[in-house]
Design a protein around this motif. Structure first.
Motif, PDB file in Angstrom:
ATOM      1  N   GLN A  75     -25.566 -10.140  13.744  1.00 52.79           N
ATOM      2  CA  GLN A  75     -25.054 -10.413  12.403  1.00 52.79           C
ATOM      3  C   GLN A  75     -24.258 -11.713  12.272  1.00 52.79           C
ATOM      4  OE1 GLN A  75     -26.249  -7.650   9.430  1.00 52.79           O
ATOM      5  NE2 GLN A  75     -24.523  -8.990   8.275  1.00 52.79           N
ATOM      6  N   GLN A  76     -22.586 -11.371  12.464  1.00 52.46           N
ATOM      7  CA  GLN A  76     -21.811 -12.136  11.926  1.00 52.46           C
ATOM      8  C   GLN A  76     -21.629 -13.559  12.863  1.00 52.46           C
ATOM      9  OE1 GLN A  76     -21.388 -10.461   9.294  1.00 52.46           O
ATOM     10  NE2 GLN A  76     -19.429 -10.501   8.960  1.00 52.46           N
ATOM     11  N   LEU A  77     -21.749 -13.145  13.599  1.00 53.15           N
ATOM     12  CA  LEU A  77     -22.104 -14.587  15.103  1.00 53.15           C
ATOM     13  C   LEU A  77     -22.751 -15.605  13.704  1.00 53.15           C
ATOM     14  CD1 LEU A  77     -22.654 -13.312  18.220  1.00 53.15           C
ATOM     15  CD2 LEU A  77     -20.693 -14.329  17.204  1.00 53.15           C
ATOM     16  N   TYR A  78     -24.121 -15.469  12.748  1.00 54.52           N
ATOM     17  CA  TYR A  78     -24.369 -16.492  12.157  1.00 54.52           C
ATOM     18  C   TYR A  78     -23.888 -16.027  10.600  1.00 54.52           C
ATOM     19  CZ  TYR A  78     -27.435 -16.159  15.994  1.00 54.52           C
ATOM     20  OH  TYR A  78     -27.753 -16.029  17.270  1.00 54.52           O
ATOM     21  N   SER A  79     -22.862 -15.454  10.651  1.00 55.22           N
ATOM     22  CA  SER A  79     -22.474 -15.495   8.700  1.00 55.22           C
ATOM     23  C   SER A  79     -21.720 -16.868   8.376  1.00 55.22           C
ATOM     24  CB  SER A  79     -21.963 -13.740   8.547  1.00 55.22           C
ATOM     25  OG  SER A  79     -20.803 -14.705   9.618  1.00 55.22           O
ATOM     26  N   VAL A  91     -37.133 -24.238  14.418  1.00 56.61           N
ATOM     27  CA  VAL A  91     -37.067 -23.016  14.646  1.00 56.61           C
ATOM     28  C   VAL A  91     -35.711 -22.438  15.392  1.00 56.61           C
ATOM     29  CG1 VAL A  91     -38.416 -23.260  16.550  1.00 56.61           C
ATOM     30  CG2 VAL A  91     -38.171 -21.320  16.397  1.00 56.61           C
ATOM     31  N   ASN A  92     -34.927 -21.416  15.396  1.00 55.73           N
ATOM     32  CA  ASN A  92     -34.245 -20.915  16.334  1.00 55.73           C
ATOM     33  C   ASN A  92     -34.504 -19.661  16.945  1.00 55.73           C
ATOM     34  OD1 ASN A  92     -32.578 -23.209  14.497  1.00 55.73           O
ATOM     35  ND2 ASN A  92     -31.880 -20.774  12.993  1.00 55.73           N
ATOM     36  N   VAL A  93     -33.477 -19.401  17.551  1.00 51.91           N
ATOM     37  CA  VAL A  93     -34.063 -18.264  18.566  1.00 51.91           C
ATOM     38  C   VAL A  93     -32.599 -17.250  18.244  1.00 51.91           C
ATOM     39  CG1 VAL A  93     -33.937 -16.645  20.541  1.00 51.91           C
ATOM     40  CG2 VAL A  93     -35.119 -19.097  20.329  1.00 51.91           C
ATOM     41  N   VAL A  94     -32.205 -15.795  17.488  1.00 50.82           N
ATOM     42  CA  VAL A  94     -31.902 -15.490  17.025  1.00 50.82           C
ATOM     43  C   VAL A  94     -31.132 -14.488  18.012  1.00 50.82           C
ATOM     44  CG1 VAL A  94     -30.689 -14.285  15.067  1.00 50.82           C
ATOM     45  CG2 VAL A  94     -31.363 -16.330  14.796  1.00 50.82           C
ATOM     46  N   GLY A  95     -29.681 -14.465  18.264  1.00 52.71           N
ATOM     47  CA  GLY A  95     -29.303 -12.893  18.778  1.00 52.71           C
ATOM     48  C   GLY A  95     -29.551 -12.722  20.581  1.00 52.71           C
ATOM     49  N   GLN A 116     -39.357 -27.824  17.161  1.00 53.09           N
ATOM     50  CA  GLN A 116     -37.749 -28.116  17.947  1.00 53.09           C
ATOM     51  C   GLN A 116     -37.248 -26.852  17.595  1.00 53.09           C
ATOM     52  OE1 GLN A 116     -35.760 -31.065  16.458  1.00 53.09           O
ATOM     53  NE2 GLN A 116     -33.719 -30.604  17.572  1.00 53.09           N
ATOM     54  N   LEU A 117     -36.446 -26.177  18.612  1.00 54.74           N
ATOM     55  CA  LEU A 117     -35.897 -25.047  18.954  1.00 54.74           C
ATOM     56  C   LEU A 117     -34.185 -25.253  19.249  1.00 54.74           C
ATOM     57  CD1 LEU A 117     -36.281 -21.958  19.960  1.00 54.74           C
ATOM     58  CD2 LEU A 117     -36.354 -22.809  22.118  1.00 54.74           C
ATOM     59  N   ARG A 118     -33.727 -24.348  18.430  1.00 57.03           N
ATOM     60  CA  ARG A 118     -32.504 -24.615  18.381  1.00 57.03           C
ATOM     61  C   ARG A 118     -31.916 -22.376  18.690  1.00 57.03           C
ATOM     62  NH1 ARG A 118     -31.105 -28.138  12.910  1.00 57.03           N
ATOM     63  NH2 ARG A 118     -31.659 -29.546  14.136  1.00 57.03           N
ATOM     64  N   ASP A 119     -31.115 -22.544  19.344  1.00 56.14           N
ATOM     65  CA  ASP A 119     -29.957 -21.349  19.807  1.00 56.14           C
ATOM     66  C   ASP A 119     -28.794 -21.769  20.094  1.00 56.14           C
ATOM     67  OD1 ASP A 119     -29.762 -19.414  21.716  1.00 56.14           O
ATOM     68  OD2 ASP A 119     -31.563 -19.126  22.721  1.00 56.14           O
ATOM     69  N   ILE A 120     -28.450 -21.000  19.324  1.00 54.31           N
ATOM     70  CA  ILE A 120     -26.591 -20.902  19.426  1.00 54.31           C
ATOM     71  C   ILE A 120     -26.647 -21.317  21.041  1.00 54.31           C
ATOM     72  CG2 ILE A 120     -26.002 -18.218  20.665  1.00 54.31           C
ATOM     73  CD1 ILE A 120     -23.511 -18.468  18.054  1.00 54.31           C
ATOM     74  N   ASN A 121     -26.823 -20.528  22.112  1.00 54.89           N
ATOM     75  CA  ASN A 121     -26.860 -20.930  23.665  1.00 54.89           C
ATOM     76  C   ASN A 121     -26.466 -22.909  23.787  1.00 54.89           C
ATOM     77  OD1 ASN A 121     -26.516 -18.457  25.010  1.00 54.89           O
ATOM     78  ND2 ASN A 121     -28.645 -18.434  24.184  1.00 54.89           N
ATOM     79  N   GLU A 128     -23.488 -28.611  15.752  1.00 50.36           N
ATOM     80  CA  GLU A 128     -24.881 -28.293  16.491  1.00 50.36           C
ATOM     81  C   GLU A 128     -24.663 -26.950  15.977  1.00 50.36           C
ATOM     82  OE1 GLU A 128     -25.150 -29.269  20.405  1.00 50.36           O
ATOM     83  OE2 GLU A 128     -24.348 -30.772  20.346  1.00 50.36           O
ATOM     84  N   TYR A 129     -23.621 -26.173  15.527  1.00 53.07           N
ATOM     85  CA  TYR A 129     -24.612 -24.778  15.636  1.00 53.07           C
ATOM     86  C   TYR A 129     -24.607 -24.673  14.079  1.00 53.07           C
ATOM     87  CZ  TYR A 129     -22.590 -19.578  13.275  1.00 53.07           C
ATOM     88  OH  TYR A 129     -22.084 -19.117  12.947  1.00 53.07           O
ATOM     89  N   GLN A 130     -23.861 -25.584  12.907  1.00 49.95           N
ATOM     90  CA  GLN A 130     -24.354 -25.702  11.758  1.00 49.95           C
ATOM     91  C   GLN A 130     -25.884 -26.338  11.575  1.00 49.95           C
ATOM     92  OE1 GLN A 130     -22.787 -24.424   8.748  1.00 49.95           O
ATOM     93  NE2 GLN A 130     -21.273 -23.617  10.039  1.00 49.95           N
ATOM     94  N   LYS A 131     -25.932 -26.623  12.263  1.00 54.30           N
ATOM     95  CA  LYS A 131     -27.556 -27.582  12.827  1.00 54.30           C
ATOM     96  C   LYS A 131     -29.014 -26.348  12.751  1.00 54.30           C
ATOM     97  CE  LYS A 131     -26.773 -31.700  13.855  1.00 54.30           C
ATOM     98  NZ  LYS A 131     -26.789 -33.305  15.559  1.00 54.30           N
ATOM     99  N   MET A 132     -27.864 -25.409  13.041  1.00 57.13           N
ATOM    100  CA  MET A 132     -29.241 -23.800  12.839  1.00 57.13           C
ATOM    101  C   MET A 132     -29.587 -23.175  11.320  1.00 57.13           C
ATOM    102  SD  MET A 132     -27.686 -21.727  16.181  1.00 57.13           S
ATOM    103  CE  MET A 132     -28.958 -20.785  15.630  1.00 57.13           C
ATOM    104  N   ALA A 133     -28.313 -23.894  10.637  1.00 65.18           N
ATOM    105  CA  ALA A 133     -28.900 -23.667   8.713  1.00 65.18           C
ATOM    106  C   ALA A 133     -30.114 -23.889   8.168  1.00 65.18           C
ATOM    107  CB  ALA A 133     -27.879 -23.709   8.514  1.00 65.18           C
ATOM    108  N   ALA A 134     -30.663 -25.497   8.626  1.00 69.25           N
ATOM    109  CA  ALA A 134     -31.705 -25.941   8.428  1.00 69.25           C
ATOM    110  C   ALA A 134     -32.668 -25.889   8.787  1.00 69.25           C
ATOM    111  CB  ALA A 134     -31.709 -27.532   8.773  1.00 69.25           C
TER     112      ALA A 134
END
Length: 349
Positions: A75-79, A91-95, A116-121, A128-134
C-alpha cells in the motif's frame, strides 16, 4: 525519534545527490516503545522539502493478521502518487512483483480496447512512477494488494478492478467478463481458451508421467487452487507447503479434502520443519518437481520451477504457460541451493 531523524539525515547528507523519494521502515520495536513516527516524518519533510518520504513497516508480529506487513508495504509503495486529473483508457496494474506474462488475455483485451497499461515494473524513473496517478482504473490480482487498490480508490478516485489469479475456469470466465463490461473491452473466445488450456495440461501430465509435484505458497497466491487444477488433470501433486489459506480457496480446500485425501499439507513455520530431513525427492529417485523455492528447499529436489507469487501468470494463457514451464523443468536439473539462497537483489547468504 532523534535516532531515526539523525540517522536518515546523515545518510541523505552523505549521498552525492538527494533522491526524489525515501521509504523509511520502522519495526514492531518502535511500536512497543511508543515512537512518534508522525513527528519523525514531519521533521524529515521540513529538513528535506524536495524529498518525498513515506512510512513503511517491518512488523512480523502482524504477519498472521488480515493487514499483514507485506500488504501494508505494498500500500505504501503507491502512497507517494500525487493527485492529478485522471485520464480515460489509462490503467494501472497494482502490487504485482512481476509484469503480466506477455500472452495473458487481459493484456490483449486492453490492447484491442485501446487502453494504455502502466505498471511499477515498467517505471524507469520517478516521473514515470508519478504518471500512474493519472490512470482511471487499477487492476489488482491478489488479495494481499487489495488494501493498496482500496487506498488509491479513496485517495485518487481511481476505480478498483479486482481480478485475482485463479485456477478455476468459471472464476476466470467471470473475471474476463467483468473486465470487458467495466472497461468496454472485447471478450476473447472463452471456449477456445479452455480447450487449449485442457490440451496443455493433458500434455504436461503425459510428459511428467506420474512424476510427483510439490507446491508452496510463495510460488502462487492460490496453492490449493493450483493443486486442484493439476490433480483434476491427471498430474500427481503430493504436498502443499503453506502456513494458512485465504477465504477464496475454501472451495478448493473442500474439493481436495474429498478428491485427494492423501495430499499432505505442511506448515513451513512449524518448529519441526527445522529438523525434518529435506530429502523427500530421494524417495522418487530424484524425480520430484517443486513449484516454488520453499517446496524445492524442503524436498531436496533438483527439478525446480522458480516461480514467485504467480510470476505474472494470469488467466488461461497463464495456465498454459505454467503447464509448458512444468514440462521444461521436469526434464532439467538445476543447482537449487545456489538459486534459493539469494534473498534479494545483490544479497545472498
Amino acid at each position: 525519534e532523534k535516532l531515526i531523524i539523525n540517522g536518515v539525515t546523515d545518510i541523505l547528507n552523505k549521498l552525492p545527490k538527494l533522491p526524489r523519494a525515501v521509504e523509511v521502515f520502522s519495526s514492531c520495536i518502535h511500536d512497543f516503545i511508543g515512537c512518534d513516527m508522525e513527528f519523525v516524518f514531519g521533521k524529515l519533510r521540513r529538513e528535506f522539502p524536495n524529498v518525498d518520504f513515506t512510512d513503511c513497516y517491518m512488523t512480523p508480529i502482524l504477519r498472521k493478521t488480515k493487514f499483514t506487513p507485506d500488504a501494508k508495504m505494498r500500500q505504501q509503495l503507491y502512497s507517494l502518487l500525487k493527485p492529478v486529473p485522471l485520464e480515460e483508457k489509462m490503467v494501472n496494474v497494482v502490487g504485482n512483483l512481476e509484469p503480466f506474462y506477455e500472452k495473458c488475455e487481459i493484456l490483449s483485451m486492453l490492447e484491442q480496447g485501446g487502453w494504455q497499461l502502466r505498471d511499477i515494473n515498467y517505471c524507469g524513473d520517478y516521473d514515470e512512477y508519478q504518471k500512474m496517478a493519472a490512470s482511471s482504473v487499477n487492476i489488482v490480482t491478489q488479495s494481499g494488494t487489495l488494501s493498496a487498490g482500496e487506498a488509491l480508490e479513496q485517495r485518487l478516485k481511481q476505480k478498483l478492478l479486482y481480478l485475482p489469479v485463479s485456477y478455476r475456469y468459471e472464476e476466470i470466465d467471470g473475471e474476463l467478463k467483468l473486465a470487458a463490461e467495466t472497461m468496454g473491452l472485447p471478450l476473447p473466445d472463452l471456449q477456445e481458451l479452455k480447450d487449449r488450456t485442457d490440451q496443455a495440461l493433458a500434455h504436461a501430465a503425459e510428459v511428467l508421467a506420474g512424476m510427483p509435484v510439490a507446491i508452496d505458497f510463495n510460488a502462487t497466491t492460490r496453492p490449493l487452487g493450483l493443486a486442484r487444477l493439476l490433480i483434476s488433470h491427471g498430474i500427481r501433486v503430493i504436498t502443499v507447503y503453506a502456513d494458512s489459506f485465504g477465504k477464496e480457496e475454501e472451495p478448493d480446500f473442500y474439493w481436495l479434502k474429498e478428491h485427494a485425501p492423501e495430499l499432505k499439507i505442511s506448515a513451513t513455520v512449524h518448529g519441526k520443519m527445522v529438523v525434518l530431513p529435506r530429502n523427500e525427492a530421494e524417495q522418487y529417485g530424484g524425480r520430484l518437481l517443486a513449484i516454488g523455492q520453499k517446496a524445492a528447499y524442503f524436498t531436496g529436489t533438483r527439478h525446480f520451477l522458480n516461480m514467485l507469487e504467480n510470476s505474472g501468470l494470469h488467466g488461461y494463457e497463464g495456465i498454459i504457460r505454467l503447464a509448458r514451464w512444468m514440462e521444461e523443468e521436469a526434464v532439467r536439473e538445476q543447482d537449487v541451493p545456489s538459486i534459493i539462497q539469494v534473498k534479494g537483489w545483490g544479497c545472498c547468504g
